[in-house]
Design an enzyme around this catalytic site. Sequence first.
Site, PDB file in Angstrom:
ATOM      1  NE  ARG A   1      56.870  98.004   7.762  1.00 52.26           N
ATOM      2  CZ  ARG A   1      57.071  97.359   8.895  1.00 52.26           C
ATOM      3  NH1 ARG A   1      58.281  96.967   9.219  1.00 52.26           N
ATOM      4  NH2 ARG A   1      56.078  97.121   9.716  1.00 52.26           N
TER       5      ARG A   1
ATOM      6  CE  LYS B   1      55.955  92.040  16.478  1.00 51.31           C
ATOM      7  NZ  LYS B   1      56.323  93.240  15.732  1.00 51.31           N
ATOM      8  CG  ASN B   2      52.435  93.415  15.467  1.00 52.23           C
ATOM      9  OD1 ASN B   2      53.549  93.746  15.903  1.00 52.23           O
ATOM     10  ND2 ASN B   2      52.287  92.797  14.305  1.00 52.23           N
TER      11      ASN B   2
ATOM     12  CB  CYS C   1      61.036  93.782   9.455  1.00 56.22           C
ATOM     13  SG  CYS C   1      61.098  92.725  10.905  1.00 56.22           S
TER      14      CYS C   1
ATOM     15  CB  ILE D   1      50.766  93.767   2.803  1.00 62.79           C
ATOM     16  CG1 ILE D   1      49.449  92.964   2.896  1.00 62.79           C
ATOM     17  CG2 ILE D   1      50.786  94.943   3.805  1.00 62.79           C
ATOM     18  CD1 ILE D   1      48.175  93.742   2.752  1.00 62.79           C
TER      19      ILE D   1
ATOM     20  CB  ILE E   1      54.827 107.284   8.597  1.00 57.93           C
ATOM     21  CG1 ILE E   1      55.862 108.413   8.483  1.00 57.93           C
ATOM     22  CG2 ILE E   1      55.463 106.036   9.166  1.00 57.93           C
ATOM     23  CD1 ILE E   1      56.297 108.954   9.858  1.00 57.93           C
TER      24      ILE E   1
ATOM     25  NE  ARG F   1      56.726 100.881  10.068  1.00 54.80           N
ATOM     26  CZ  ARG F   1      57.196 101.777   9.227  1.00 54.80           C
ATOM     27  NH1 ARG F   1      58.482 102.012   9.147  1.00 54.80           N
ATOM     28  NH2 ARG F   1      56.390 102.454   8.464  1.00 54.80           N
TER      29      ARG F   1
ATOM     30  NE  ARG G   1      62.076  93.846  16.095  1.00 51.42           N
ATOM     31  CZ  ARG G   1      61.600  94.112  14.888  1.00 51.42           C
ATOM     32  NH1 ARG G   1      62.312  93.892  13.833  1.00 51.42           N
ATOM     33  NH2 ARG G   1      60.393  94.603  14.750  1.00 51.42           N
TER      34      ARG G   1
ATOM     35  CG  ASP H   1      52.572  90.142  10.178  1.00 50.45           C
ATOM     36  OD1 ASP H   1      53.187  90.742   9.291  1.00 50.45           O
ATOM     37  OD2 ASP H   1      52.020  90.719  11.132  1.00 50.45           O
TER      38      ASP H   1
HETATM   39  N1  EPU Z   1      51.323 102.289   4.179  1.00 51.80           N
HETATM   40  C1  EPU Z   1      51.413 103.451   3.453  1.00 51.80           C
HETATM   41  N2  EPU Z   1      51.404 104.637   4.133  1.00 51.80           N
HETATM   42  C2  EPU Z   1      51.294 104.701   5.479  1.00 51.80           C
HETATM   43  C3  EPU Z   1      51.187 103.507   6.221  1.00 51.80           C
HETATM   44  C4  EPU Z   1      51.200 102.310   5.539  1.00 51.80           C
HETATM   45  O1  EPU Z   1      51.515 103.422   2.230  1.00 51.80           O
HETATM   46  O2  EPU Z   1      51.290 105.800   6.019  1.00 51.80           O
HETATM   47  C5  EPU Z   1      51.339 100.994   3.477  1.00 51.80           C
HETATM   48  C6  EPU Z   1      52.556 100.162   3.882  1.00 51.80           C
HETATM   49  O3  EPU Z   1      53.697 100.513   3.131  1.00 51.80           O
HETATM   50  C7  EPU Z   1      52.085  98.756   3.591  1.00 51.80           C
HETATM   51  C8  EPU Z   1      50.595  98.834   3.907  1.00 51.80           C
HETATM   52  O4  EPU Z   1      50.253 100.216   3.909  1.00 51.80           O
HETATM   53  O5  EPU Z   1      52.252  98.478   2.230  1.00 51.80           O
HETATM   54  C9  EPU Z   1      50.190  98.242   5.243  1.00 51.80           C
HETATM   55  O6  EPU Z   1      50.970  98.799   6.278  1.00 51.80           O
HETATM   56  P1  EPU Z   1      50.426  98.968   7.764  1.00 51.80           P
HETATM   57  O7  EPU Z   1      50.524 100.407   8.109  1.00 51.80           O
HETATM   58  O8  EPU Z   1      49.110  98.288   7.898  1.00 51.80           O
HETATM   59  O9  EPU Z   1      51.511  98.176   8.555  1.00 51.80           O
HETATM   60  P2  EPU Z   1      52.255  98.607   9.856  1.00 51.80           P
HETATM   61  O10 EPU Z   1      51.313  99.280  10.780  1.00 51.80           O
HETATM   62  O11 EPU Z   1      53.540  99.273   9.525  1.00 51.80           O
HETATM   63  C10 EPU Z   1      51.647  96.445  11.193  1.00 51.80           C
HETATM   64  C11 EPU Z   1      52.443  95.393  11.889  1.00 51.80           C
HETATM   65  C12 EPU Z   1      53.121  94.516  10.860  1.00 51.80           C
HETATM   66  C13 EPU Z   1      52.061  93.915   9.952  1.00 51.80           C
HETATM   67  C14 EPU Z   1      51.194  95.010   9.330  1.00 51.80           C
HETATM   68  C15 EPU Z   1      50.066  94.485   8.490  1.00 51.80           C
HETATM   69  C16 EPU Z   1      53.145  96.504  13.891  1.00 51.80           C
HETATM   70  C17 EPU Z   1      54.228  97.138  14.669  1.00 51.80           C
HETATM   71  N3  EPU Z   1      53.466  96.030  12.709  1.00 51.80           N
HETATM   72  O12 EPU Z   1      52.604  97.185  10.447  1.00 51.80           O
HETATM   73  O13 EPU Z   1      53.758  93.486  11.584  1.00 51.80           O
HETATM   74  O14 EPU Z   1      52.697  93.200   8.910  1.00 51.80           O
HETATM   75  O15 EPU Z   1      50.656  95.844  10.367  1.00 51.80           O
HETATM   76  O16 EPU Z   1      49.237  93.663   9.238  1.00 51.80           O
HETATM   77  O17 EPU Z   1      52.018  96.399  14.364  1.00 51.80           O
HETATM   78  C18 EPU Z   1      55.349  91.835  11.968  1.00 51.80           C
HETATM   79  O18 EPU Z   1      54.828  91.664  13.081  1.00 51.80           O
HETATM   80  O19 EPU Z   1      56.210  91.047  11.496  1.00 51.80           O
HETATM   81  C19 EPU Z   1      54.963  92.979  11.161  1.00 51.80           C
HETATM   82  C20 EPU Z   1      55.679  93.445  10.153  1.00 51.80           C
END
Ligand code: EPU
Length: 417
Positions: free
Chosen positions: A121, A22-23, A116, A326, A123, A92, A396, A304
């Site tokens: 989270r 999925k991711n 979620c 995380i 950006i 997301r 999802r 995850d």
């Molecule tokens: N973070 C920041 N600033 C940013 C981006 C991230 O502070 O601009 C922080 C986040 O708040 C978090 C950490 O960095 O504390 C890691 O976040 P990351 O950006 O790596 O996560 P993500 O890209 O939002 C993806 C997966 C998640 C998975 C994480 C970590 C997708 C759509 N989602 O999220 O998947 O937990 O990487 O491996 O790819 C899930 O599948 O259940 C899920 C939540």
Amino acid sequence: MKVLEINGQKELSGTIRVSGAKNACVALIPAAVLADGEVTICNVPELTDTDALCEILESLNVSVKRASETILINPKDAKNVEIDEESAKKLRASYYFMGALLGKYKKVEMCFPGGCSIGRRPINLHLKGFEALGAKVTMKGNKYIVEAEHLKGDRIYLDVASVGATINIMLAAVKAEGVTTIDNAAKEPEIVNVATFLNDMGAKITGAGTSTIKIVGVEKLNGCFHEVIPDRIEAGTYVIAGALCGNRLKIDNIIPEHIDSLLSKLEEVGVNLEVGSDYVVVSKSEHYKPTIIKTAVYPGFPTDLQQPISVLLTQCEGKSKVIETIYENRFMHIAYLNQLGSDISINNQTATILGKTKLKGTNVVATDLRAGAAMVLAGLLAEGITTITNVEHILRGYENIVEKLKNVGAKIESKEI
Ligand code: EPU
């Protein structure tokens, strides 16, 4: 309302075939917009998240054809229009359209993504990357407007090795002038999959899978054929199901190295595993030892799988701990596990699990995707009936979860009540 009803304590044996990740897909589908020709992506799971992204593509006038697990995407008539708020909020990964559309058209308008509720989270790192490439970010109401006259490669250091920011910056940089370097990049297998996809289209990306990724900008990206890697989190969830209820349960079509951190923890607690080149066979043991799990970026223990493995830790004899590093809010499943009979307390980011406890079915809620997976695992283990609501979170991320589990002996039904 849709619910999942599980009559627990059934032995699981046979084979579960793991779907595409999925991711990875949720980034590949938006990334396809960068191509000038037709892109074919196979091994795409049928999930509400992938459907939602295909709908966004269609709103951009991109042709999308789906035949089972293969998607054909042709962006030749694409139009860069604003992505509506409702679509962006569905998941997301809608944020990957920020990088892809910025990379292709130098302008994108969309609001904050959904997903979620497992933490703040933000950006900020995605936006920092876009700005380093020369884009200007402004807010209009709750909408981001990201635009650039010209995108030019730069050196970008990520304060946190974020999966989303790493991929989004790659998407924005593939067609930028010159060289972009991402330092402290995330190393997850999904990032390698997206980089390979972009390279198949003609991009020049090296270093994906390490903490320094180099992107040499190109002028044009072609169509391509690409296969999605197996879903390591789905695989891990079913391996844990096998540790709870399995009798030689085979989890097939996986890349075992992608779940090394899980497999070594399972071996440590005493789970019976046979690891092959693209499968794992797992059986339940009577006695498990307690352990400590600390989530970390890849190749550390994935956040995850933290919620799913907490169910197994309720069966370990003694005190286990889960330390979540995380996300700030990824323990919402614990209250429901305790309702099922576990003994878990939470102190800040640490859950302390006292085992072994007997679980007994009751009504529980899937508060988020992986919390939902934990509820399914708990339902498989518990005595009697467990009824799970808010199952849309589970759908999802887990393709055909009901059929896959039924096929190996679980008593699980999806019902409308
Ligand atoms: N973070 C920041 N600033 C940013 C981006 C991230 O502070 O601009 C922080 C986040 O708040 C978090 C950490 O960095 O504390 C890691 O976040 P990351 O950006 O790596 O996560 P993500 O890209 O939002 C993806 C997966 C998640 C998975 C994480 C970590 C997708 C759509 N989602 O999220 O998947 O937990 O990487 O491996 O790819 C899930 O599948 O259940 C899920 C939540």
